[in-house]
Motif scaffolding. Structure first.
Motif, PDB file in Angstrom:
ATOM      1  N   GLU A  29      -7.827  -3.331 -15.237  1.00 46.66           N
ATOM      2  CA  GLU A  29      -8.502  -2.167 -14.674  1.00 46.66           C
ATOM      3  C   GLU A  29      -7.632  -1.607 -13.559  1.00 46.66           C
ATOM      4  O   GLU A  29      -7.055  -2.365 -12.773  1.00 46.66           O
ATOM      5  CB  GLU A  29      -9.887  -2.547 -14.132  1.00 46.66           C
ATOM      6  N   LEU A  30      -7.527  -0.289 -13.481  1.00 47.79           N
ATOM      7  CA  LEU A  30      -6.717   0.329 -12.446  1.00 47.79           C
ATOM      8  C   LEU A  30      -7.341   0.110 -11.082  1.00 47.79           C
ATOM      9  O   LEU A  30      -8.569   0.062 -10.944  1.00 47.79           O
ATOM     10  CB  LEU A  30      -6.578   1.834 -12.708  1.00 47.79           C
ATOM     11  N   ASN A  31      -6.494  -0.028 -10.072  1.00 44.33           N
ATOM     12  CA  ASN A  31      -6.977  -0.100  -8.698  1.00 44.33           C
ATOM     13  C   ASN A  31      -6.631   1.200  -7.982  1.00 44.33           C
ATOM     14  O   ASN A  31      -6.239   2.181  -8.617  1.00 44.33           O
ATOM     15  CB  ASN A  31      -6.378  -1.311  -7.966  1.00 44.33           C
ATOM     16  N   ASP A  32      -6.785   1.229  -6.665  1.00 47.98           N
ATOM     17  CA  ASP A  32      -6.484   2.437  -5.889  1.00 47.98           C
ATOM     18  C   ASP A  32      -5.068   2.421  -5.333  1.00 47.98           C
ATOM     19  O   ASP A  32      -4.692   3.329  -4.590  1.00 47.98           O
ATOM     20  CB  ASP A  32      -7.486   2.573  -4.730  1.00 47.98           C
ATOM     21  N   THR A  33      -4.294   1.391  -5.647  1.00 48.97           N
ATOM     22  CA  THR A  33      -2.949   1.259  -5.096  1.00 48.97           C
ATOM     23  C   THR A  33      -1.950   1.917  -6.049  1.00 48.97           C
ATOM     24  O   THR A  33      -1.312   1.268  -6.868  1.00 48.97           O
ATOM     25  CB  THR A  33      -2.593  -0.218  -4.874  1.00 48.97           C
ATOM     26  N   TRP A  34      -1.845   3.241  -5.943  1.00 48.77           N
ATOM     27  CA  TRP A  34      -0.994   4.005  -6.843  1.00 48.77           C
ATOM     28  C   TRP A  34       0.102   4.711  -6.051  1.00 48.77           C
ATOM     29  O   TRP A  34       0.012   4.868  -4.843  1.00 48.77           O
ATOM     30  CB  TRP A  34      -1.820   5.033  -7.619  1.00 48.77           C
ATOM     31  N   PHE A  35       1.143   5.119  -6.769  1.00 48.24           N
ATOM     32  CA  PHE A  35       2.247   5.807  -6.104  1.00 48.24           C
ATOM     33  C   PHE A  35       2.854   6.828  -7.066  1.00 48.24           C
ATOM     34  O   PHE A  35       2.678   6.758  -8.293  1.00 48.24           O
ATOM     35  CB  PHE A  35       3.306   4.814  -5.623  1.00 48.24           C
ATOM     36  N   LEU A  36       3.573   7.769  -6.481  1.00 43.07           N
ATOM     37  CA  LEU A  36       4.217   8.835  -7.234  1.00 43.07           C
ATOM     38  C   LEU A  36       5.731   8.694  -7.122  1.00 43.07           C
ATOM     39  O   LEU A  36       6.259   8.525  -6.020  1.00 43.07           O
ATOM     40  CB  LEU A  36       3.779  10.198  -6.685  1.00 43.07           C
TER      41      LEU A  36
ATOM     42  N   ARG B 234      -4.726  12.631  -3.409  1.00 42.28           N
ATOM     43  CA  ARG B 234      -5.635  11.647  -4.001  1.00 42.28           C
ATOM     44  C   ARG B 234      -5.573  11.761  -5.524  1.00 42.28           C
ATOM     45  O   ARG B 234      -5.349  12.842  -6.061  1.00 42.28           O
ATOM     46  CB  ARG B 234      -7.067  11.891  -3.525  1.00 42.28           C
ATOM     47  N   LEU B 235      -5.812  10.651  -6.206  1.00 40.78           N
ATOM     48  CA  LEU B 235      -5.814  10.697  -7.666  1.00 40.78           C
ATOM     49  C   LEU B 235      -6.857  11.669  -8.191  1.00 40.78           C
ATOM     50  O   LEU B 235      -6.645  12.354  -9.196  1.00 40.78           O
ATOM     51  CB  LEU B 235      -6.071   9.301  -8.243  1.00 40.78           C
ATOM     52  N   SER B 236      -7.990  11.737  -7.512  1.00 44.80           N
ATOM     53  CA  SER B 236      -9.048  12.652  -7.943  1.00 44.80           C
ATOM     54  C   SER B 236      -8.630  14.107  -7.818  1.00 44.80           C
ATOM     55  O   SER B 236      -9.214  14.981  -8.460  1.00 44.80           O
ATOM     56  CB  SER B 236     -10.316  12.411  -7.115  1.00 44.80           C
ATOM     57  N   ASP B 237      -7.607  14.378  -6.997  1.00 43.88           N
ATOM     58  CA  ASP B 237      -7.103  15.747  -6.838  1.00 43.88           C
ATOM     59  C   ASP B 237      -6.260  16.174  -8.034  1.00 43.88           C
ATOM     60  O   ASP B 237      -6.138  17.375  -8.311  1.00 43.88           O
ATOM     61  CB  ASP B 237      -6.242  15.872  -5.581  1.00 43.88           C
ATOM     62  N   ILE B 238      -5.659  15.231  -8.741  1.00 42.35           N
ATOM     63  CA  ILE B 238      -4.655  15.579  -9.745  1.00 42.35           C
ATOM     64  C   ILE B 238      -4.995  15.145 -11.157  1.00 42.35           C
ATOM     65  O   ILE B 238      -4.428  15.666 -12.116  1.00 42.35           O
ATOM     66  CB  ILE B 238      -3.271  14.996  -9.356  1.00 42.35           C
ATOM     67  N   ALA B 239      -5.907  14.175 -11.320  1.00 42.86           N
ATOM     68  CA  ALA B 239      -6.217  13.643 -12.653  1.00 42.86           C
ATOM     69  C   ALA B 239      -7.596  14.103 -13.110  1.00 42.86           C
ATOM     70  O   ALA B 239      -8.525  14.237 -12.307  1.00 42.86           O
ATOM     71  CB  ALA B 239      -6.146  12.121 -12.654  1.00 42.86           C
ATOM     72  N   THR B 240      -7.716  14.357 -14.407  1.00 41.53           N
ATOM     73  CA  THR B 240      -8.996  14.767 -14.967  1.00 41.53           C
ATOM     74  C   THR B 240      -9.898  13.550 -15.157  1.00 41.53           C
ATOM     75  O   THR B 240      -9.444  12.403 -15.134  1.00 41.53           O
ATOM     76  CB  THR B 240      -8.781  15.446 -16.329  1.00 41.53           C
TER      77      THR B 240
ATOM     78  N   SER C 174       0.858  -1.177   0.000  1.00 37.83           N
ATOM     79  CA  SER C 174       0.000   0.000   0.000  1.00 37.83           C
ATOM     80  C   SER C 174       0.896   1.228   0.000  1.00 37.83           C
ATOM     81  O   SER C 174       2.092   1.137   0.310  1.00 37.83           O
ATOM     82  CB  SER C 174      -0.949  -0.001   1.210  1.00 37.83           C
ATOM     83  N   TYR C 175       0.312   2.376  -0.351  1.00 37.17           N
ATOM     84  CA  TYR C 175       1.121   3.574  -0.545  1.00 37.17           C
ATOM     85  C   TYR C 175       0.410   4.809  -0.001  1.00 37.17           C
ATOM     86  O   TYR C 175      -0.823   4.839   0.099  1.00 37.17           O
ATOM     87  CB  TYR C 175       1.415   3.786  -2.031  1.00 37.17           C
ATOM     88  N   ALA C 176       1.207   5.814   0.291  1.00 31.99           N
ATOM     89  CA  ALA C 176       0.685   7.136   0.630  1.00 31.99           C
ATOM     90  C   ALA C 176       1.565   8.157  -0.068  1.00 31.99           C
ATOM     91  O   ALA C 176       2.792   8.095   0.010  1.00 31.99           O
ATOM     92  CB  ALA C 176       0.689   7.363   2.138  1.00 31.99           C
ATOM     93  N   VAL C 177       0.934   9.093  -0.759  1.00 32.83           N
ATOM     94  CA  VAL C 177       1.638  10.202  -1.408  1.00 32.83           C
ATOM     95  C   VAL C 177       1.270  11.467  -0.644  1.00 32.83           C
ATOM     96  O   VAL C 177       0.087  11.821  -0.542  1.00 32.83           O
ATOM     97  CB  VAL C 177       1.241  10.329  -2.894  1.00 32.83           C
ATOM     98  N   ILE C 178       2.268  12.144  -0.101  1.00 33.92           N
ATOM     99  CA  ILE C 178       2.036  13.273   0.801  1.00 33.92           C
ATOM    100  C   ILE C 178       2.620  14.549   0.218  1.00 33.92           C
ATOM    101  O   ILE C 178       3.766  14.573  -0.243  1.00 33.92           O
ATOM    102  CB  ILE C 178       2.667  13.001   2.184  1.00 33.92           C
ATOM    103  N   ASP C 179       1.828  15.614   0.250  1.00 32.68           N
ATOM    104  CA  ASP C 179       2.285  16.939  -0.160  1.00 32.68           C
ATOM    105  C   ASP C 179       3.061  17.545   1.009  1.00 32.68           C
ATOM    106  O   ASP C 179       2.495  17.807   2.076  1.00 32.68           O
ATOM    107  CB  ASP C 179       1.071  17.803  -0.509  1.00 32.68           C
ATOM    108  N   LEU C 180       4.355  17.774   0.812  1.00 34.48           N
ATOM    109  CA  LEU C 180       5.199  18.243   1.916  1.00 34.48           C
ATOM    110  C   LEU C 180       4.973  19.706   2.266  1.00 34.48           C
ATOM    111  O   LEU C 180       5.438  20.166   3.309  1.00 34.48           O
ATOM    112  CB  LEU C 180       6.676  18.020   1.577  1.00 34.48           C
TER     113      LEU C 180
END
Length: 299
Positions: free
Chosen positions: A239-246, A195-201, A182-188
């Motif tokens: 199909e994409l899942n919610d387990t994404w990383f940057l 969240r993906l919905s924050d950055i992707a159209t 699992s992953y967490a992407v944090i804005d420092l």
């Protein structure tokens, strides 16, 4: 620095240094002592990154009798940002909550429909170090050590983002253990999780899934028109899942064993390069700005 033909260590130089207040100073000399160079090392973090420190917790409640061993082992290793202030506190809260995700941290008065509480350091310690409720005993049906290990590590710590990867592994009997990510992407700059919905159209998922499928076919060494089953997946679709990383080079997705492929296939993951997905990112976001810098270098 290695060994010679007789198994004796090869000495190429020697260090004469002191460590004080996070700095290493002193001298490095060649093996014969004829050449010396000054040494001055200091721990520094460039703009857009943060200092982190690791914490490791572990507990073991086991018994051994001859060749038989039974009991429980648990461990947790996770980073925390160094510093003070509300942003650092939010960063660390996100990381602790990721760590708590697989060990079921709950508040005392938590109801099923209540949002999970943020795990504290004390919560994590309690879960890892608590003695098992059942008394340990040798049992033919429980002739193994029940293990659970959670290891959080830093994947990215630059450009204003911190990506944390959590690897959970366990063995609870049977032919083999299991593991997952699992992953967490944090804005420092804010301490908030991205969240993906924050950055992707809207409408990105189908296109990105097609790009991911192409990447998996290429990795497997099959032709672009081949079925995904030939690339080791259960079905001829992705199909994409919610387990994404940057990561600096793009956005990746990870699938656990058994999720879309066999246990033998292992973790299935791919990274989509910025040049291929930048048009699907929301303009004005920090991720779009990051993608713009890297995409321009790969065209």
């Amino acid at each position: 620095a290695g060994e010679d033909a007789d198994g004796k260590p090869i000495i190429t130089g020697q260090w004469d240094v002191m460590i004080t207040d996070g700095e290493i100073t002193g001298t490095w000399k060649t093996a014969d002592g004829k050449k010396a160079l000054p040494v001055a090392l200091a721990e520094k973090y460039p703009e857009g990154s943060t200092a982190v420190r690791m914490t490791t917790l572990s507990s073991s409640w086991t018994m051994r009798r001859d060749g038989q061993r039974t009991g429980f082992e648990r461990s947790l290793s996770y980073p925390q940002a160094v510093g003070k202030g509300p942003v650092v506190e939010r960063v660390n809260a996100v990381i602790r909550s990721l760590a708590a995700g697989s060990i079921a941290i709950k508040g005392e008065d938590e109801k099923p429909d209540k949002k999970p509480v943020i795990a504290t350091t004390a919560d994590l310690e309690k879960e890892i170090l608590t003695k098992p409720e059942d008394e340990l005993k040798f049992d033919a049906d429980f002739n193994y050590v029940d293990t659970g290990h959670e290891n959080l590590s830093v994947m990215m710590n630059s450009d204003g983002f911190l990506t944390i990867e959590s690897l959970h592994s366990e063995y609870t009997g049977g032919a083999h253990g299991n593991y997952g990510f699992s992953y967490a992407v944090i804005d420092l700059t804010t301490g908030d999780e991205v969240r993906l919905s924050d950055i992707a159209t809207e409408g990105f998922a189908e296109k990105w899934a097609a790009l991911g499928a192409a990447a998996l076919r290429k990795e497997a060494g099959v032709v672009p028109e081949a079925s995904l089953e030939e690339a080791g997946l259960f079905e001829n679709k992705l199909e994409l899942n919610d387990t994404w990383f940057l990561v600096p080079g793009g956005i990746g997705f990870s699938f656990d064993p058994y999720e879309i492929g066999s246990y033998a296939r292992g973790q299935i993951s791919f990274v989509l390069e910025w040049k291929d997905i930048i048009q699907d990112l929301k303009p004005g976001t920090k991720v779009h700005a990051l993608a713009s810098r890297f995409a321009s270098k790969t065209k």
